[in-house]
Design a protein around this motif. Structure first.
Motif, short mmCIF file in Angstrom:
data_model
loop_
_atom_site.label_atom_id
_atom_site.label_comp_id
_atom_site.label_asym_id
_atom_site.label_seq_id
_atom_site.Cartn_x
_atom_site.Cartn_y
_atom_site.Cartn_z
N THR A 2 0.53 -1.43 -0.30
CA THR A 2 -0.44 -0.04 -0.68
C THR A 2 1.13 1.77 0.17
O THR A 2 2.27 1.44 1.03
CB THR A 2 -0.70 0.33 0.90
OG1 THR A 2 -1.67 -1.53 1.25
CG2 THR A 2 -1.63 1.97 1.85
N LYS A 3 0.38 2.00 -0.58
CA LYS A 3 1.20 3.56 -1.08
C LYS A 3 0.84 4.42 -0.64
O LYS A 3 -0.60 4.26 -0.66
CB LYS A 3 1.87 3.72 -2.58
CG LYS A 3 2.56 2.82 -2.51
CD LYS A 3 3.33 2.66 -4.07
CE LYS A 3 4.50 1.46 -4.90
NZ LYS A 3 3.85 1.05 -5.65
N ASN A 4 1.18 5.59 -0.01
CA ASN A 4 0.41 7.18 0.46
C ASN A 4 0.33 7.93 -0.59
O ASN A 4 1.52 8.25 -1.15
CB ASN A 4 1.48 7.52 1.70
CG ASN A 4 1.00 6.38 2.89
OD1 ASN A 4 -0.14 6.05 2.95
ND2 ASN A 4 1.75 6.01 3.98
N ILE A 5 -0.57 8.63 -1.79
CA ILE A 5 -0.18 9.24 -2.59
C ILE A 5 -0.75 10.46 -1.86
O ILE A 5 -2.06 10.34 -1.80
CB ILE A 5 -1.40 8.87 -3.69
CG1 ILE A 5 -0.51 7.00 -4.27
CG2 ILE A 5 -0.94 9.01 -4.84
CD1 ILE A 5 -1.51 6.80 -4.93
N GLU A 24 -10.64 9.44 -11.62
CA GLU A 24 -10.42 8.25 -12.77
C GLU A 24 -9.07 7.65 -11.76
O GLU A 24 -8.74 6.33 -11.49
CB GLU A 24 -9.90 9.14 -14.23
CG GLU A 24 -10.95 9.10 -14.57
CD GLU A 24 -12.65 8.36 -14.22
OE1 GLU A 24 -11.96 6.77 -14.19
OE2 GLU A 24 -13.25 8.05 -13.74
N PHE A 25 -8.13 9.31 -11.26
CA PHE A 25 -6.81 8.37 -10.93
C PHE A 25 -6.87 8.14 -9.84
O PHE A 25 -6.30 6.97 -9.39
CB PHE A 25 -5.28 9.72 -10.63
CG PHE A 25 -4.55 8.94 -10.36
CD1 PHE A 25 -3.36 8.80 -11.16
CD2 PHE A 25 -4.16 9.48 -8.46
CE1 PHE A 25 -1.84 8.17 -9.89
CE2 PHE A 25 -2.95 8.98 -7.86
CZ PHE A 25 -1.55 8.60 -9.06
N THR A 26 -7.58 8.79 -8.74
CA THR A 26 -7.56 8.07 -7.36
C THR A 26 -8.14 7.05 -7.47
O THR A 26 -8.15 5.94 -7.16
CB THR A 26 -8.83 9.15 -6.98
OG1 THR A 26 -8.13 10.55 -6.69
CG2 THR A 26 -8.70 9.01 -5.66
N LYS A 31 -8.91 1.24 -5.99
CA LYS A 31 -9.11 -0.42 -6.83
C LYS A 31 -8.03 -0.36 -6.37
O LYS A 31 -7.93 -2.30 -6.11
CB LYS A 31 -9.55 -0.34 -7.95
CG LYS A 31 -10.19 -1.10 -8.15
CD LYS A 31 -11.09 -1.52 -9.12
CE LYS A 31 -11.29 -2.38 -9.61
NZ LYS A 31 -10.91 -3.21 -10.61
N ALA A 32 -6.87 -0.62 -6.55
CA ALA A 32 -5.04 -1.10 -5.54
C ALA A 32 -4.97 -1.37 -4.80
O ALA A 32 -3.72 -1.65 -4.12
CB ALA A 32 -4.76 -0.25 -6.92
N GLY A 183 -2.10 0.29 -11.80
CA GLY A 183 -0.82 0.46 -11.84
C GLY A 183 -0.21 1.02 -11.04
O GLY A 183 1.54 0.38 -11.26
N ILE A 184 0.09 1.72 -10.37
CA ILE A 184 1.33 2.92 -9.48
C ILE A 184 1.53 1.56 -8.63
O ILE A 184 1.01 0.75 -7.75
CB ILE A 184 0.79 3.55 -9.01
CG1 ILE A 184 1.96 4.54 -9.56
CG2 ILE A 184 0.06 3.93 -7.59
CD1 ILE A 184 1.22 6.20 -9.57
#
Ligand SMILES: Cc1cc2nc3c(=O)[nH]c(=O)nc-3n(C[C@H](O)[C@H](O)[C@H](O)COP(=O)(O)O)c2cc1C
Length: 184
Positions: A2-5, A24-26, A31-32, A183-184
């Motif tokens: 899990t990444k903090n964005i 859309e990015f969020t 979802k990932a 995909g990030i």
């Protein structure tokens, strides 16, 4: 993992084209399984940098100005990914986004060598123009910023040909933003 964005959205139109890219990015990133926090600078009480060079003394509140940047600093310092989202305004980022970026200097002032936390960055941009050279100046700025701060670029998405709110619907950049997030 899990990444903090952290997303800094510099568009003054909260439901505009840039915000659709952010949405859309969020969607993709959440979802990932990533944790996304987006700030709309226009809706916050944030002031321009005073250039006082007096910051960094209090690690929890590094700037001398006590405004809504205090909400951003802690998330910035623990972010794995920093997303700049902005319309193109006179061939560069908006004043709103620039103001927030300048204020990050207070974090550098916490160390004697002006160390900046490492970031992996994304640029999401909407613009009326739709030619490659329309984005040249902002690409130059973005890459110079990253090079000088030692940050890494993940990806840039430039959605050209969108002027009015809603123009971006059906634009391939929306799907690109979703795929990038997921995909990030
Ligand atoms: C003050 C201002 C300056 C702008 N400058 C440019 C520009 O230099 N190049 C361009 O292609 N579009 C320019 N635009 C158009 C916006 O980038 C475009 O409308 C974008 O879709 C707005 O994004 P938003 O819906 O997130 O506000 C400008 C718009 C405004 C209001």
């Amino acid at each position: 993992m899990t990444k903090n964005i952290l997303i800094l959205n510099g568009s003054p139109r909260h439901n505009g084209n840039t915000s659709r890219l952010v949405e859309e990015f969020t969607k993709g990133a959440e979802k990932a399984g990533h944790k996304v926090t987006a700030f709309n600078i226009q809706q916050m009480n944030i002031h321009p940098c005073l250039g006082c060079l007096g910051g960094g003394k209090d690690p929890d509140s590094p700037c001398v100005q006590k405004d809504d940047m205090l909400k951003i600093y802690p998330l910035f310092e623990k972010a794995d990914i920093l997303v700049f989202a902005t319309p193109l305004y006179y061939w560069t980022i908006t004043a709103q986004l620039k103001m927030a970026i300048d204020r990050l200097f207070a974090v550098q002032e916490k160390t004697s060598n002006y160390a900046m936390p490492m970031q992996h960055c994304v640029m999401l941009m909407a613009a009326e123009g739709d030619t490659d050279d329309n984005f040249e100046a902002v690409k130059h700025y973005y890459h110079a910023l990253l090079r000088h701060l030692g940050w890494e670029n993940i990806k840039e998405i430039y959605a050209g040909g969108v002027m009015k709110i809603g123009d971006i619907e059906g634009h391939p950049a929306l799907e690109e933003a979703y795929i990038l997030g997921s995909g990030i």
